[in-house]
Design a protein around this motif. Structure first.
Motif, short mmCIF file in Angstrom:
data_model
loop_
_atom_site.label_atom_id
_atom_site.label_comp_id
_atom_site.label_asym_id
_atom_site.label_seq_id
_atom_site.Cartn_x
_atom_site.Cartn_y
_atom_site.Cartn_z
N ASP A 1 0.83 -1.21 0.00
CA ASP A 1 0.00 0.00 0.00
C ASP A 1 0.87 1.25 0.00
N ALA A 2 1.93 1.23 0.79
CA ALA A 2 2.84 2.39 0.83
C ALA A 2 3.50 2.59 -0.53
N ARG A 3 3.82 1.52 -1.22
CA ARG A 3 4.42 1.63 -2.55
C ARG A 3 3.45 2.26 -3.54
N TRP A 4 2.17 1.90 -3.45
CA TRP A 4 1.18 2.48 -4.35
C TRP A 4 0.97 3.97 -4.05
N VAL A 5 0.96 4.33 -2.79
CA VAL A 5 0.85 5.75 -2.43
C VAL A 5 2.03 6.53 -2.99
N SER A 6 3.23 5.96 -2.84
CA SER A 6 4.43 6.61 -3.35
C SER A 6 4.40 6.72 -4.87
N ALA A 7 3.94 5.66 -5.56
CA ALA A 7 3.86 5.69 -7.02
C ALA A 7 2.87 6.73 -7.50
N ALA A 8 1.74 6.87 -6.79
CA ALA A 8 0.74 7.86 -7.18
C ALA A 8 1.28 9.28 -7.01
N SER A 9 2.11 9.45 -6.02
CA SER A 9 2.71 10.77 -5.80
C SER A 9 3.77 11.08 -6.85
N ALA A 10 4.57 10.09 -7.23
CA ALA A 10 5.64 10.30 -8.19
C ALA A 10 5.12 10.35 -9.64
N ARG A 11 4.09 9.53 -9.94
CA ARG A 11 3.56 9.45 -11.31
C ARG A 11 2.04 9.47 -11.28
N PRO A 12 1.46 10.59 -10.94
CA PRO A 12 0.00 10.64 -10.74
C PRO A 12 -0.81 10.27 -11.96
N ARG A 13 -0.31 10.51 -13.18
CA ARG A 13 -1.09 10.23 -14.38
C ARG A 13 -0.84 8.82 -14.91
N ALA A 14 0.05 8.06 -14.28
CA ALA A 14 0.28 6.68 -14.71
C ALA A 14 -0.99 5.86 -14.46
N SER A 15 -1.22 4.86 -15.28
CA SER A 15 -2.43 4.04 -15.14
C SER A 15 -2.20 2.88 -14.17
N THR A 16 -3.30 2.40 -13.63
CA THR A 16 -3.21 1.22 -12.76
C THR A 16 -2.62 0.05 -13.54
N ARG A 17 -2.98 -0.07 -14.82
CA ARG A 17 -2.47 -1.17 -15.65
C ARG A 17 -0.96 -1.11 -15.77
N SER A 18 -0.43 0.08 -16.01
CA SER A 18 1.02 0.21 -16.20
C SER A 18 1.78 -0.09 -14.91
N LEU A 19 1.20 0.31 -13.78
CA LEU A 19 1.89 0.03 -12.51
C LEU A 19 1.92 -1.48 -12.25
#
Length: 422
Positions: free
Chosen positions: A285-303
């Protein structure tokens, strides 16, 4: 078919891995003993031929009692130490089967041919003049004043001692149909109810979490948690293969015995899959929060695609009804946590194993407490020795069950070699 002798010193019932090894080790230890090796199949050793994908995973570089389930671990350890891996490697080298190591410590013949393993064992039988009576099914064994009367499909045989190396119920087409259990029971032994082990798992195709049908052939590394009566009983990790019927691969095979045993005992059992085996919920969960902060427009699919096969990621998002192209910044806290929960605790709706026809070994069998671990001789019926899969010991995938066969065979042969002193 070889004519059955009327009598012998030792009758070995079953010419699979444990039976072949017992006869060979016994002949090496005491050449004077008269040995009769009996097997109900016309072509013994079929299970060796199909093992390890036809390559025969002979043993593993590191084997301990922790790799086995069933009987008491201290007993398993004592037997394994009597004939450790180094002795197995040396033995196969002596009979012309050098081994090499592969990932996970698995040791295979250099030729990568299970046939070469079986042929080498047969050659050693011939070299040491051990008669093999194939297509000779043992129907009953009874104690007499003179030893044991063995009733077979080819006639009667008297023996001073009998080795039961009949295997369990796994892969019955190879000749393992559980007949040895009834012989053991008739001689007074206790049986731990058998179940399939190292078997693929069938998933409920109608369950909401069933995504396997569209993922057949896709393999991932993961961790399965086995929940029994609402609590995690154990965690297992390894490679999992999605199939048209459910899941297979080493991880599912290892988990199968625990699911089957719990179901046999009437326990509430369920399995969940963590697709990020090195993370727990809070970590991911912490990794997803961090990813959303670093790449907010990235898609769930790409992550997801950065870590998992794309088809698997899409299947999970589809089952959760989360858009694959949805930007990470647009995910609600609830949706993010639903995704993370699914990735770390995806329910596997198991309805059964694929049964004995596909199981590599059998869990359960003759209670290990009935056997003296220093000799493999029965405590219940002296003169009867039990080796290999017939006993309530089953190992995880990776060559461990073969090592159990070699170690129990050596232990029994070492004790039987002293038969002339009796």
């Amino acid at each position: 078919m070889l004519q059955l002798p009327s009598s012998c010193d030792v009758a070995v019932v079953g010419a699979g891995a444990a039976g072949l090894a017992t006869a060979i080790f016994l002949r090496r230890s005491n050449p004077s003993l008269r040995i009769a090796l009996l097997d109900g199949a016309a072509k013994p050793g079929a299970k060796i031929l199909v093992s390890g994908g036809g390559r025969c995973n002979v043993t593993n570089t590191v084997v301990s009692e922790k790799d086995f389930w069933g009987g008491k671990s201290t007993v398993v350890r004592r037997v394994l130490r009597a004939f450790p891996v180094a002795d197995t490697v040396r033995f196969f080298g002596e009979i012309g089967v050098p081994l090499h190591e592969e990932p996970g410590g698995k040791l295979f013949p250099d030729s990568n041919r299970a046939r070469d393993v079986l042929d080498a064992l047969f050659r050693e039988l011939e070299r040491t003049r051990i008669p093999l009576s194939a297509a000779t099914r043992v129907q009953a064994v009874a104690r007499t004043n003179a030893g044991f009367a063995i009733d077979t499909s080819a006639g009667g045989l008297m023996a001073r001692a009998v080795v039961l190396a009949t295997g369990g119920r796994s892969l019955p087409k190879t000749g393992s149909d559980g007949g040895g259990y009834e012989i053991a029971r008739s001689l007074g032994h206790s049986l731990v109810a058998p179940t399939p082990a190292l078997a693929p798992l069938l998933l409920d195709a109608d369950a909401p979490a069933s995504i396997h049908a569209g993922l057949s052939g896709i393999s991932v590394d993961g961790e399965i948690s086995i929940w029994i009566d609402g609590a995690i009983d154990r965690r297992l990790s390894g490679a999992l293969l999605w199939t048209h019927f459910g899941v297979s691969g080493p991880l599912a095979l290892n988990a199968s015995r625990h699911w089957a045993r719990a179901r046999l005992d009437g326990r509430d059992v369920r399995l969940t899959l963590n697709l990020y085996p090195h993370d727990r919920f809070d970590d991911l969960d912490a990794r997803w929060v961090s990813a959303a902060s670093a790449r907010p427009r990235a898609s769930t699919r790409s992550l997801l695609a950065a870590d998992l096969p794309d088809a698997l990621g899409l299947a999970i998002l589809g089952a959760l009804d989360v858009g694959a192209d949805r930007a990470l910044a647009d995910l609600t806290r609830e949706d993010r946590r639903r995704i993370v929960r699914a990735l770390t605790e995806w329910p596997l709706p198991v309805i059964d194993t694929r049964g004995y026809n596909y199981a590599e070994v059998t869990a359960g069998g003759v209670d290990l407490a009935d056997v003296d671990p220093s000799t493999m001789e029965s405590r219940v019926c002296p003169g009867i020795f039990l080796v290999g899969e017939i006993l309530d010991v089953d190992g995880r995938i990776g060559g461990f069950n073969f090592q159990w066969a070699w170690s129990t065979a050596f232990t029994a042969a070492r004790a039987l070699a002293q038969l002339h002193l009796l």
